[in-house]
Design an enzyme around this catalytic site. Sequence first.
Site, PDB file in Angstrom:
ATOM      1  N   GLU A 186      -2.094 -16.354 -21.323  1.00  0.00           N
ATOM      2  CA  GLU A 186      -1.457 -17.506 -20.190  1.00  0.00           C
ATOM      3  C   GLU A 186      -1.727 -18.717 -20.527  1.00  0.00           C
ATOM      4  O   GLU A 186      -0.746 -19.528 -20.357  1.00  0.00           O
ATOM      5  CB  GLU A 186      -1.927 -17.037 -18.651  1.00  0.00           C
ATOM      6  CG  GLU A 186      -1.526 -15.745 -18.006  1.00  0.00           C
ATOM      7  CD  GLU A 186       0.019 -15.387 -18.216  1.00  0.00           C
ATOM      8  OE1 GLU A 186       0.722 -16.543 -17.794  1.00  0.00           O
ATOM      9  OE2 GLU A 186       0.497 -14.228 -18.225  1.00  0.00           O
ATOM     10  N   SER A 466      -8.083  34.663  19.670  1.00  0.00           N
ATOM     11  CA  SER A 466      -9.453  34.995  19.798  1.00  0.00           C
ATOM     12  C   SER A 466     -10.490  34.191  19.763  1.00  0.00           C
ATOM     13  O   SER A 466     -11.593  34.571  20.091  1.00  0.00           O
ATOM     14  CB  SER A 466      -9.527  36.316  18.888  1.00  0.00           C
ATOM     15  OG  SER A 466      -8.964  37.422  19.215  1.00  0.00           O
TER      16      SER A 466
END
Length: 854
Positions: A186, A466
Amino acid sequence: MASTKRRRSKASKPKRRYRWLKFLFLLALVGAMALAGYMAYLDVQLRERLDSRQYQLPARVFARPLVLREGMAMHPDELESEFAALNYRKQKTLTEPGAWTHEGMNYRVWRRDFIHADGREPAAMVTFRLRNDEIDNLRDEDGQRIAEFRLDAANIGSLLGGGDDRNPVRFKDIPPLVANTLIAVEDQDFLNHFGISPRGIARAMVANIKAGRLVQGGSTITQQLVKNIFFDHKPSLQRKINEALMAVLMEIHYDKGYILQEYINEVWLGQQGARGIYGFGLASEFYFQQPLDTLEPHQVALLVGLAKGASYYNPWRHPQRALKRRNTVLELMREQGLITQAEFEHYSAKPLGVVKGGVTAQNPYPAFTERLLSELRPYYSYEELRTTGLRVYTTLAPSVQKLAEESISQGVQKLEKDRKIKANTLQAATVLLDNNTGNVLAMVGDRDPDYPGFNRALEARRQVGSLIKPAVFLTALERPEEYNLATLIDDAPVRIEEADGDVWMPQNFDKLAHGQVPLYVALAKSYNLATAHLGLDLGLQNVRQTIRRLGVDTSLPHVPAMLLGAVEMTPFEVAGMYQTIANNGETVQPRTLMAVSDAQGGRVQHFRPRTNRGVDPVPAYLLRWGLEQAMREGTGRRSAKRLPSSVPFAGKTGTTNNNRDSWFAGFSPEVTAVVWLGRDDNVRTRLTGSTGALPIWTEIMRKLPHQHGPVEAPRGVEFKEVNARGQFMDPDYCRGGYEIPFSYETHLQPAPECRGRDRWRWFRNLFGNERSEAAPREQMTPGWGNDTERRQYESERRHQMREQLRRDDAETLGGDSSLEPLELPRGQSTEVDYRGVPVEEAQPVGPALEDQWP
């Protein structure tokens, strides 16, 4: 005359030049003053913005830290899953924190520095050995034996992100390779210029012309930072001028390290819906699920390359484009001497290596996070959770969560295939709790665990079948003078005409009535008729109160069908109920939240578990023992061959009307797990609890580490041998009974067949040692200390149980065993159903259920 005009003309030219020079000087002075004033204005804007700027950071969420303890149960797979969640790298030789290695079962781990809720722990090293799936020889880096060693906590996401999200890094934590690569690509003059670089602009133009494409930009890193903070990305001359001026001002006020740090934290590197991925710290986790300091050169190259245009080079949408950009950056890294030629060839040949798109979401565990948010909301506002960067410490165990997710996803698909169920119609949920702490270790609310929609673990209220029955039997066991595990109860038809004229006539799963059966057999075999008779004898209100004391707050209907499961609960609520049973009757409110601190790890608020003793340990243990029999010989026996019999698993199946819901809830000594299966449209699945939820539950529990050996009975419990009629069989005088635990407060009648066999009773009577007609009973307050003889007796009993478990293992593997299986009283057989088909092989005809009511 003419000469005079020429002389005047010559004389006036210097004056005109002077006036122009004066005008230009004044203009320049005014311009300089205006520029100075404008720069002063920009300077004020710049410094105010940067000095007061605070990132809008969503709360960071951390899993529970794994604490390695001497003797702790641990599978190698589980350990490596924890390392993966922490993004620890496997190395041959440890070179830095955040790495691990092993030779055989000998492990060495280098922990990272980490701020826990109770303070910072520095980076440190530990060694240990896994022996028989247990941690052994735990030592610190100096070779000293230690009792425990805590790893750092995995970052598992963020809360309420949306908008800009980032994971800021400090300059000192930026890996040199990242900084140097960014500068090389950059702004190669970054360390020398004062914000703008004419030479850099010229060099970028030459490089781009040579390459035939855009490989370098002309703006400096400082200019790009100014643009990212102050301006939009629309090109304009005014923006470029302001950008250049503010870049110079920034260089005057701030050093290069600060500027580079801010750029690395500010640059946009991706998008996930409404969530913007800003900064290299978060991008590293987003694309690779790794911390920034663990990236390899090709991964660094991709992130640096994305700074030019994360959308254009999106590695999921445009992989070839992203690959070419990455390799271009690698070329620059080679030219700058950051990597060698050999490394360039090696890394440029690698694939992109990004994770599956969407996996690294800010919320990778949506079911767990939903519960976490509900626990946070009473204490923190939406804005605080979204913007202040709070650190949230949770109970989630990454290895357990991964196991639960895989078991649910794969199990549902397998069931659909094996049972010929329409694909993608079954849904599932599971919750796993730590028995002692109530900590939520894992939660899955959808067959696709990453899907952030309807959370069935918390929101699907379904009838439980159950699963409610243990509350009925617990109510009975809390009355030791009337009921015990060997008490005979009537498994006979039930017919109740209700006030509205409806008739309630439940049926057993096998459509048979089994007569008088021991209480524990009725529980293990899940007999509906016996449960209904028992619950009605106890009273509906008493059973309702027991359910409440087990930690259930949901609405409970006041109808007989409640006894067999006509109760709607979520998997999360069921897990809390069974955790109470597993924790000796003490309810610990399930929780996901442990502590919260500010972004720096200070001002910590701890959240303590909420506990309540709802059930006495003695009846809780007796119920647990009955549920263990359900796993060995009852409705959970399908899992017996896949689970180690030396671990005392306990659990219960649940199936509802027309097989709409398939449940299994159970626990080991350490962990409670609940699995639910069903369809969102409530259509029949043809799955019972044992054929649907149980296999998935078994797969989860099979892969978790567990402590082996029987659960220690609490004070107030003793083991006695009884016959099929529940009568005491003194082992000194007769044989052939079943050994069952009883409360000390239980009086058992002696078996008639054991009387008259002691020829020397008359002799012992002379010395006051006559045995009573009832079974011996400890003369002490129940629940308090035992004497030496009693402890020796219980130790011998535990040894016998271990021997039995080993023999059962041999029998499971095909060996011989002298032990006889659980039997019912003579004449009370459940070996065949009403069609004469063995129950194990029988398939239900019509609406065959474990629990059934009109």
